[in-house]
Design an enzyme around this catalytic site. Structure first.
Site, PDB file in Angstrom:
ATOM      1  N   SER A  54     -39.991  12.479  -1.834  1.00 20.07           N
ATOM      2  CA  SER A  54     -38.689  12.155  -2.410  1.00 20.07           C
ATOM      3  C   SER A  54     -37.655  12.297  -1.320  1.00 20.07           C
ATOM      4  O   SER A  54     -37.910  12.914  -0.285  1.00 20.07           O
ATOM      5  CB  SER A  54     -38.347  13.104  -3.565  1.00 20.07           C
ATOM      6  OG  SER A  54     -37.076  12.822  -4.102  1.00 20.07           O
ATOM      7  N   ARG A 302     -43.193   5.586  -1.555  1.00 20.12           N
ATOM      8  CA  ARG A 302     -43.588   5.647  -2.966  1.00 20.12           C
ATOM      9  C   ARG A 302     -42.698   4.712  -3.761  1.00 20.12           C
ATOM     10  O   ARG A 302     -41.565   4.405  -3.366  1.00 20.12           O
ATOM     11  CB  ARG A 302     -43.470   7.062  -3.526  1.00 20.12           C
ATOM     12  CG  ARG A 302     -42.081   7.644  -3.475  1.00 20.12           C
ATOM     13  CD  ARG A 302     -41.902   8.840  -4.392  1.00 20.12           C
ATOM     14  NE  ARG A 302     -41.923   8.461  -5.794  1.00 20.12           N
ATOM     15  CZ  ARG A 302     -41.537   9.268  -6.788  1.00 20.12           C
ATOM     16  NH1 ARG A 302     -41.132  10.495  -6.516  1.00 20.12           N
ATOM     17  NH2 ARG A 302     -41.560   8.868  -8.027  1.00 20.12           N
ATOM     18  N   THR A 338     -35.653  14.299 -10.054  1.00 17.45           N
ATOM     19  CA  THR A 338     -36.342  15.591 -10.074  1.00 17.45           C
ATOM     20  C   THR A 338     -35.846  16.453 -11.221  1.00 17.45           C
ATOM     21  O   THR A 338     -36.639  17.079 -11.944  1.00 17.45           O
ATOM     22  CB  THR A 338     -36.149  16.333  -8.741  1.00 17.45           C
ATOM     23  OG1 THR A 338     -36.710  15.546  -7.685  1.00 17.45           O
ATOM     24  CG2 THR A 338     -36.819  17.692  -8.767  1.00 17.45           C
ATOM     25  N   CYS A 495     -46.367  -4.267   1.306  1.00 15.82           N
ATOM     26  CA  CYS A 495     -47.117  -3.008   1.415  1.00 15.82           C
ATOM     27  C   CYS A 495     -46.646  -2.261   2.655  1.00 15.82           C
ATOM     28  O   CYS A 495     -46.688  -2.799   3.769  1.00 15.82           O
ATOM     29  CB  CYS A 495     -48.617  -3.276   1.504  1.00 15.82           C
ATOM     30  SG  CYS A 495     -49.585  -1.791   1.857  1.00 15.82           S
ATOM     31  N   CYS A 514     -54.202   3.365   2.412  1.00 16.30           N
ATOM     32  CA  CYS A 514     -53.324   3.412   1.236  1.00 16.30           C
ATOM     33  C   CYS A 514     -52.510   4.705   1.158  1.00 16.30           C
ATOM     34  O   CYS A 514     -53.045   5.805   1.287  1.00 16.30           O
ATOM     35  CB  CYS A 514     -54.154   3.245  -0.026  1.00 16.30           C
ATOM     36  SG  CYS A 514     -53.184   3.141  -1.540  1.00 16.30           S
ATOM     37  N   CYS A 517     -48.557   4.335  -2.944  1.00 16.89           N
ATOM     38  CA  CYS A 517     -47.179   4.041  -3.378  1.00 16.89           C
ATOM     39  C   CYS A 517     -47.147   3.136  -4.597  1.00 16.89           C
ATOM     40  O   CYS A 517     -46.122   3.038  -5.260  1.00 16.89           O
ATOM     41  CB  CYS A 517     -46.381   3.424  -2.226  1.00 16.89           C
ATOM     42  SG  CYS A 517     -46.788   1.700  -1.868  1.00 16.89           S
ATOM     43  N   CYS A 520     -48.291  -2.519  -4.578  1.00  9.80           N
ATOM     44  CA  CYS A 520     -49.109  -3.714  -4.766  1.00  9.80           C
ATOM     45  C   CYS A 520     -49.242  -4.070  -6.240  1.00  9.80           C
ATOM     46  O   CYS A 520     -49.238  -5.247  -6.602  1.00  9.80           O
ATOM     47  CB  CYS A 520     -50.480  -3.523  -4.133  1.00  9.80           C
ATOM     48  SG  CYS A 520     -51.344  -2.031  -4.629  1.00  9.80           S
TER      49      CYS A 520
END
Length: 545
Positions: A54, A302, A338, A495, A514, A517, A520
Site C-alpha cells: 500500500s 497491486r 486500511t 502487466c 507474477c 496484482c 490481468c
C-alpha cells in the site's frame, strides 16, 4: 484423495488489515465473554506481510478502536504527517494547490505514513499473542459447501503438483478446514471472492466493481533531502488525458520515501503501459531531483478497488461474509482503505461473536451489513459516492474539481441528493489497437528508471517453476486469435511484471514473474484471463512495502 480435516469456530482468509483486525477482535470478545472462540487465519504469502502493498498514508481511527494502546505497544507506525501538498504536474513544472482550497476530507495532517506490510506483521504478532492460529504459506484453493448450500470452509492448495499436473515426490494434499463462519478478506480481485460472488449471486443488481493499478517503489534518499512526515499527491503528467490516476510520494522512517503511480482502469489506449508511465513519472524534475543519489529498495504492484458505494456486493452469504478490499470499502476521494478494512473486520467479528453466542450456525450475518451502513464506513462511502463517477466521466482535472466542489458543499452541510451511476464496466472502454505507439518507449537508465526485469529483482519473487500455470485463459483458440488482432495483446503492456510476452501470433505466459496484482483478470477488455492462487508461499516476498 484423503485430506486432513481441521475445524474452527471462525476461519479468516487473508492476513491483511481486515482479516487480522477481525481475528484480534474475535479473541478480545472471547476473553470478555469468557467463551472460547477458536480462530484460524490463512495467508497465501510465505510470511505475514509479504504480500501486502500500500502507499501508505493510514488513518489510525480503526486501530485506535481495536488496540487503543498501539503506540505504547510499539506498532511500526511512527511517522506522523506534518506537511501535505496536492500538486498538478506538467512535463516540467509542479504547481501546488493552495492548502486552503482543498476540501477538509483531503487533509492528511495528523495521520501516519509507513509500511502497511510491517504493520500487518505486527498485527499478526498481536493476534498470535491472543491465541489466533496463523497459517502463512497456505492458499484457499476451493470453497466447501454443505447440502443446504452454506459455506463450510475451504480446501487449501495442494503442494508438489508439477507443471504437467502430476504429483511430484514432494506432493502433499491440501487440508480441508471447516468453520462455523468463514470471513473472506483476501483483498481486491481474489479468486475465492470471485467464486463466492458467482455462487451466491452477490453482485445481482450491482454489476462489476471498478479497479485501478497501483505501482510502487521504496527508495532511500540522501538525508539532506529527506523530510519525514511530508506527503505529496500529484495529478496531471505523465498520464494526462490518456488515463485517470495520479502519483504519490511519502517521506517516512529513516530517509525512506514511498513513491508510486495509480492508473485507473478504463483507459482507451490498449498500448498504454502503466509501468512505463510510472518510470516516466520519476523523470519529472521535481521527483528526479529528490531521488538523485538515492537507492531503490523495493518494487511492487497491486490492483485497488475504486467503485465505492455503487459497486458494493451483498456482504453476507450463508456461512460467511466479505471484508475489506474483498468487498470494496476503499474511500476513493481519500485514496485510503486500511482504516475502512480494519473497521469492517471489527464489525464482522462482533456480528460473528453475537451469532456464536446465540448458538446460530452458518446463518446469514445480517447484523454485519447493517452495522457497516450505520458506521463511519457507511458515512464515508455515502459522502464520496460520486467521486469515481465524476472522475470517469470528466477526467482527472475537471473530475477532481467537481468532486472537490461537492465535498466543500458537504462540509457546509449541503449533501447532493443524487447518486451518479458508474459508466459501463471499465474494461469495455478499451479501444481496438492502432498501429504505432501512443508515445515513444522510455529507455531506462538503470539508476532512476528501470526495465521490468530489473524492477522485479526488487520484489524478491519466489515461484517454483515446476508448478501448474496459475493464469488461465477462458478463450477458445479462435476467440483468442481474434482478441489479439483486435487489441494487440494489451496484457503485455498493462502487466507490471512482464508475465505476458508476445511471441509471434501468441502470448507466452511467464507465470513465475507474477506479482499477484490481478491486473490481468481485472483489466482485460474481454475478461479472457483468470488469476488463481498458485502454490502457497509463492509470489512476491515484499519487505517494508
Amino acid at each position: 484423495m484423503t485430506r486432513d480435516l481441521i475445524e474452527y469456530d471462525v476461519l479468516i482468509i487473508g492476513a491483511g488489515p481486515a482479516g487480522l483486525a477481525a481475528a484480534i477482535r474475535l479473541r478480545q470478545l472471547a476473553a470478555e465473554s469468557g467463551r472460547e472462540i477458536s480462530v484460524c487465519v490463512l495467508e497465501k504469502g510465505a510470511q505475514i506481510g509479504t504480500h501486502i502493498l500500500s502507499g501508505a498514508v493510514i488513518d489510525p481511527v480503526a486501530l485506535d478502536e481495536l488496540l487503543p494502546d498501539w503506540r505504547e505497544r510499539g506498532a511500526p507506525l511512527q511517522t506522523e504527517v506534518t506537511h501535505d501538498e496536492m500538486l498538478w504536474l506538467t512535463e516540467s513544472r509542479a504547481i501546488a494547490a493552495p492548502h486552503w482550497s482543498l476540501p477538509p476530507q483531503l487533509d492528511n495532517r495528523g495521520l501516519y505514513t509507513g509500511s502497511l506490510g510491517e504493520l500487518c506483521r505486527w498485527l499478526g504478532e498481536q493476534a498470535e499473542a491472543l491465541g489466533v492460529e496463523l497459517y502463512p504459506g497456505f492458499s484457499a484453493a476451493a470453497p466447501c459447501f454443505d447440502a443446504q448450500g452454506a459455506l463450510t470452509g475451504v480446501i487449501t492448495g495442494d503442494m508438489g503438483i508439477n507443471a504437467a499436473g502430476e504429483q511430484s515426490a514432494r506432493f502433499t494434499p491440501g487440508i480441508e478446514i471447516r468453520a462455523r463462519y468463514t470471513l473472506v478478506a483476501e483483498g481486491a480481485g481474489g479468486s475465492l471472492t470471485r467464486e463466492l460472488e458467482a455462487h451466491y449471486r452477490l453482485r445481482e443488481g450491482v454489476g462489476e466493481s471498478h479497479y485501478g493499478l497501483g505501482i510502487k517503489e521504496v527508495w532511500r534518499i540522501p538525508r539532506a533531502r529527506h523530510r519525514a512526515g511530508t506527503v505529496n499527491h500529484f495529478l496531471g503528467w505523465p498520464l494526462g488525458r490518456a488515463a485517470g490516476g495520479g502519483g504519490f510520494l511519502y517521506h517516512y522512517g529513516e530517509d525512506l520515501v514511498a513513491l508510486g503511480l495509480i492508473t485507473h482502469f478504463g483507459y482507451r489506449d490498449p498500448q498504454l503501459s502503466p509501468f512505463e508511465e510510472f518510470q516516466r513519472f520519476k523523470t519529472h524534475p521535481r521527483i528526479a531531483a529528490l531521488l538523485e543519489g538515492g537507492e531503490c529498495l523495493g518494487y511492487g504492484a497491486r490492483s485497488i478497488n475504486e467503485g465505492g458505494l455503487q459497486s458494493l456486493p451483498r456482504l453476507v452469504f450463508p456461512g460467511g461474509a466479505l471484508l475489506g478490499c474483498a468487498a470494496g470499502f476503499l474511500n476513493m476521494l481519500r485514496l485510503k482503505g486500511t482504516h475502512t478494512a480494519m473497521k469492517s473486520g471489527l464489525l464482522a467479528a462482533e456480528a460473528v461473536a453475537a451469532a456464536l453466542g446465540a448458538g446460530r450456525r452458518q446463518d446469514l450475518l445480517d447484523d454485519y451489513p447493517m452495522a457497516v451502513a450505520a458506521s463511519w464506513i457507511g458515512r464515508e462511502l455515502r459522502d464520496t459516492r460520486n467521486v469515481k463517477p465524476l472522475l470517469s466521466r470528466f477526467g482527472s482535472f475537471l473530475g477532481a474539481a467537481l468532486s472537490g466542489a461537492e465535498m466543500w458543499l458537504l462540509a457546509a452541510g449541503l449533501r447532493m441528493p443524487w447518486t451518479l451511476a458508474h459508466p459501463a464496466p471499465a474494461r469495455s472502454r478499451m479501444a481496438p489497437a492502432k498501429p504505432g505507439s501512443r508515445r515513444p518507449a522510455l529507455k531506462p537508465d538503470g539508476r532512476l528508471t528501470f526495465d521490468r526485469n530489473s524492477a522485479l529483482m526488487q520484489a524478491n519473487i519466489s515461484h517454483d517453476h515446476d508448478q501448474p500455470i496459475h493464469l488461465v485463459r477462458r478463450n477458445q483458440p479462435a476467440e483468442e486469435a481474434r482478441r489479439l488482432r483486435r487489441f494487440g495483446a494489451p496484457e503485455t503492456r498493462y502487466c507490471p511484471a512482464g508475465v505476458y510476452e508476445l511471441d509471434g501470433d501468441t502470448v507466452r505466459i511467464n507465470s513465475q514473474n507474477c506479482l499477484h496484482c490481478k491486473a490481468c483478470e481485472l483489466n482485460d477488455p474481454e475478461h479472457s484471463l483468470l488469476w488463481q492462487a498458485p502454490e502457497g508461499g509463492s509470489g512476491p516476498q515484499y519487505v517494508g512495502m
